[in-house]
Design a protein around this motif. Sequence first.
Motif, PDB file in Angstrom:
ATOM      1  N   VAL A  44       0.818  -1.213   0.000  1.00  0.00           N
ATOM      2  CA  VAL A  44       0.000   0.000   0.000  1.00  0.00           C
ATOM      3  C   VAL A  44       0.855   1.267   0.000  1.00  0.00           C
ATOM      4  CG1 VAL A  44      -1.775   1.280   1.240  1.00  0.00           C
ATOM      5  CG2 VAL A  44      -1.900  -1.206   1.125  1.00  0.00           C
ATOM      6  N   PHE A  45       1.704   1.419   0.997  1.00  0.00           N
ATOM      7  CA  PHE A  45       2.449   2.667   1.159  1.00  0.00           C
ATOM      8  C   PHE A  45       3.871   2.619   0.591  1.00  0.00           C
ATOM      9  CE2 PHE A  45      -0.686   2.874   4.643  1.00  0.00           C
ATOM     10  CZ  PHE A  45      -1.354   4.018   4.223  1.00  0.00           C
ATOM     11  N   ARG A  46       4.291   1.433   0.113  1.00  0.00           N
ATOM     12  CA  ARG A  46       5.613   1.246  -0.494  1.00  0.00           C
ATOM     13  C   ARG A  46       6.766   1.533   0.468  1.00  0.00           C
ATOM     14  NH1 ARG A  46       5.733  -1.636  -4.525  1.00  0.00           N
ATOM     15  NH2 ARG A  46       7.402  -0.558  -5.566  1.00  0.00           N
ATOM     16  N   PHE A  47       6.578   1.208   1.772  1.00  0.00           N
ATOM     17  CA  PHE A  47       7.655   1.358   2.741  1.00  0.00           C
ATOM     18  C   PHE A  47       8.723   0.305   2.450  1.00  0.00           C
ATOM     19  CE2 PHE A  47       4.218   2.932   5.762  1.00  0.00           C
ATOM     20  CZ  PHE A  47       4.511   4.259   5.518  1.00  0.00           C
ATOM     21  N   PRO A  48      10.012   0.676   2.481  1.00  0.00           N
ATOM     22  CA  PRO A  48      11.069  -0.294   2.183  1.00  0.00           C
ATOM     23  C   PRO A  48      11.524  -1.054   3.433  1.00  0.00           C
ATOM     24  CG  PRO A  48      12.003   1.896   2.350  1.00  0.00           C
ATOM     25  CD  PRO A  48      10.518   2.043   2.553  1.00  0.00           C
TER      26      PRO A  48
END
Length: 145
Positions: free
Chosen positions: A95-99
């Motif tokens: 969803v938020f593309r956190f790495p």
Amino acid sequence: MEAALGVFFICCMSVLSPFSGVDDGELRGCPPSPNCVSSQSMKYNFIHKVDPISYSTSREIAFKRISDYFHHSENIYISEEKEGEYIRIIFFTKVFRFPDRVEIYFPTDKNEAQVRSQSIIGLWDIFANRRRVNAFREILTKEDS
């Protein structure tokens, strides 16, 4: 504007951090925050401790299994791969593309994989790194059919 640029550079430095990789046969340690797990570094810290992944196949087959999994999965960037020895990838949340940075090291002297998984953004990972390591454990310990 300056704050946004500052956050951007901090994120880039975290993703491209020199504090990853294998040093003297060990993965580097976790930071003090509870958003990281490691099977090797900081062995006596219960917050970060996970067991190494033991496998019954050859090292080459185990590496190929996990490498194939990464190459055929979505939201993954393979940043370094040393055939049969080490792989570092970046997972991105859907969803938020956190790495999240993941490293798996296959020492030559044992049939086990050392693993480190760290959320790059955020203080706590809601046990995502532990769940991820357990998924790797299932991949590496499955029996050939």
